[in-house]
Write a protein that holds these residues in place. Structure first.
Motif, short mmCIF file in Angstrom:
data_model
loop_
_atom_site.label_atom_id
_atom_site.label_comp_id
_atom_site.label_asym_id
_atom_site.label_seq_id
_atom_site.Cartn_x
_atom_site.Cartn_y
_atom_site.Cartn_z
N THR A 210 43.06 46.58 44.65
CA THR A 210 41.96 46.02 43.86
C THR A 210 41.30 44.85 44.57
O THR A 210 40.07 44.77 44.64
CB THR A 210 42.46 45.59 42.47
OG1 THR A 210 42.97 46.72 41.78
CG2 THR A 210 41.33 44.98 41.66
N LEU A 214 37.33 44.79 45.74
CA LEU A 214 36.38 43.85 45.17
C LEU A 214 35.75 42.99 46.25
O LEU A 214 34.54 42.74 46.25
CB LEU A 214 37.08 42.97 44.14
CG LEU A 214 37.34 43.60 42.77
CD1 LEU A 214 38.26 42.72 41.94
CD2 LEU A 214 36.03 43.84 42.03
N THR A 257 40.32 40.10 40.45
CA THR A 257 41.45 40.99 40.70
C THR A 257 42.48 40.88 39.58
O THR A 257 42.96 41.89 39.05
CB THR A 257 42.12 40.65 42.04
OG1 THR A 257 41.17 40.81 43.10
CG2 THR A 257 43.32 41.55 42.31
N VAL A 260 41.22 42.63 36.42
CA VAL A 260 41.27 44.10 36.48
C VAL A 260 42.71 44.59 36.37
O VAL A 260 43.01 45.50 35.58
CB VAL A 260 40.64 44.61 37.78
CG1 VAL A 260 40.86 46.12 37.93
CG2 VAL A 260 39.16 44.29 37.81
N GLU A 274 37.58 52.60 37.42
CA GLU A 274 36.39 52.24 38.18
C GLU A 274 35.42 51.43 37.32
O GLU A 274 34.75 50.51 37.82
CB GLU A 274 35.70 53.49 38.72
CG GLU A 274 36.51 54.27 39.74
CD GLU A 274 36.70 53.50 41.05
OE1 GLU A 274 35.86 52.64 41.37
OE2 GLU A 274 37.71 53.76 41.73
N LEU A 277 36.72 47.96 37.22
CA LEU A 277 36.48 47.33 38.52
C LEU A 277 35.03 46.86 38.62
O LEU A 277 34.76 45.73 39.05
CB LEU A 277 36.81 48.33 39.63
CG LEU A 277 36.94 47.80 41.05
CD1 LEU A 277 38.20 46.95 41.18
CD2 LEU A 277 36.98 48.94 42.05
#
Length: 405
Positions: A210, A214, A257, A260, A274, A277
């Protein structure tokens, strides 16, 4: 910049030089798995980045493969027949190149090679016994090369498992330019290995990657389309010059991060992941960037020439203006010039403070530094500089016939 390290996989050589430049704008170092004796031959951009800023770090996987191999040995021996029916090497072409997303029809898929130093003897013996590998000897112009030849899906899974274990031991963050490899995460037990090789495993949604995703989403959203033409020197300068801005940016990436990962612990649907994210990216990075752009555009440069009104005073002779203002016309003009300079410097400090305090400040720096100036913009800047010079000169020359109100 923070001393953080990405762990590149599943290859040794970075496939995309443009991606390498983007990665260098976030990762202080980029580690990669390099078995002992592997003939590393980096391309120009990667070599330049490495020589200029020590970007690439080679990691010997010897201890890691000794830890990973036993699970693969068990998976191969317990599922030899099924694996042979799916990934046998007999009668298939070897190219020494492989991809993380092999073609669906294994019989038409070219075989690939693992470097012998990254395959322990016990694992190689199990693979040969199951009909899943053989040794290939090839003479290159500059050296003699050996490979342990296997199906691409087996090489892909093995590389990803080695990367995952190395990341666990080093606290490096897995990162790749191969989108399909982002799904190659998880706990590489013998059961998971067998399920992956036999096509029974559900794709991982990629919690482990992740942060790297990002970060790369953020960096790439401000890069020019022709990044491949941007000199490496500019990338290196950005890596070293804007430490304060980078710290704020890195903090925002880590906050996104954590958000998420915390929200998706139980999520198994990739499309849903997704969306989480993208939402975190928008909230923590994209929106602050847009707000910063607006704030910067709204920050006006208020110099003495725009805050003071200069108008003719015919009743005051030029010779008497110096007395009226308490000095000579030249002295007043010089004072105006210094005031303009001081105002500009103050505004520049305000602008720098605004950028440094924003989580998107580093992104704005990247965008401004790497955006190529068009001929029109360059001409505009030159014209603006000439106008400013002419304006300041006019203040000196004509002040004896004007008064400042």
């Amino acid at each position: 910049m923070a001393l953080q390290t990405g762990l590149y996989y599943p290859y040794v050589h970075l496939r995309d030089e443009t991606w390498a430049k983007a990665a260098a704008l976030y990762w202080r170092h980029l580690a990669r798995v390099v078995p002992a004796g592997f003939p590393v031959q980096d391309r120009g951009v990667v070599r330049e980045l490495n020589q200029a800023s020590g970007f690439i770090v080679d990691s010997d996987p010897r201890q890691v493969i000794e830890a990973v191999a036993p699970a693969f040995v068990t998976a191969v021996r317990d599922n030899a027949e099924a694996l042979r029916a799916r990934s046998a090497v007999q009668g298939r072409r070897f190219t020494s190149r492989w991809h993380s997303n092999p073609a669906p029809n294994w019989r038409t898929r070219n075989l690939t090679g693992l470097y012998p130093e990254e395959v322990p003897p016990a694992l190689e013996a199990a693979l040969e016994e199951a009909g899943l590998s053989y040794r290939d000897h090839r003479q290159r112009v500059w050296h003699h090369q050996e490979w342990v030849v296997v199906d691409p899906s087996l090489a892909w899974a093995y590389k990803c498992a080695v990367t995952q274990e190395l990341a666990r031991r080093t606290a490096f963050t897995p990162v790749t330019d191969q989108l399909d490899a982002y799904t190659a995460t998880g706990d590489w037990t013998a059961e998971h290995i067998a399920d992956t090789l036999l096509g029974r495993a559900a794709p991982s949604i990629g919690h482990e990657t992740t942060q790297s995703r990002l970060a790369m989403m953020a960096v790439r959203c401000v890069l020019p389309a022709d990044l491949r033409h941007v000199p490496v020197e500019k990338i290196v300068r950005l890596r070293t010059q804007y430490a304060d801005e980078f710290v704020a940016f890195d903090t925002a990436v880590k906050a996104a991060t954590a958000e998420v990962v915390g929200a998706t612990q139980e999520v198994t649907d990739r499309a849903a992941f997704e969306l989480h994210l993208q939402g975190a990216f928008d909230c923590h990075l994209a929106q602050p960037l847009e707000s910063l752009r607006k704030a910067m555009n709204g920050l006006k440069l208020n110099t003495i020439l725009t805050t003071l009104t200069i108008k003719p005073e015919v009743s005051v002779p030029g010779a008497g203006l110096a007395w009226l203002l308490g000095g000579t016309a030249t002295a007043v003009g010089t004072g105006l010039a210094f005031t303009v300079l001081a105002t500009r410097q103050a505004t520049a400090r305000e602008r720098d403070t605004l950028v440094a305090s924003s989580p998107a400040g580093y992104l704005l720096r990247v965008e401004k530094e790497l955006k190529p100036a068009t001929m029109l913009k360059r001409a505009g800047r030159q014209s603006h500089a000439l106008r400013e010079w002419a304006s300041e000169w006019a203040v000196h020359e004509s002040l004896s016939g004007f008064a400042v109100a």
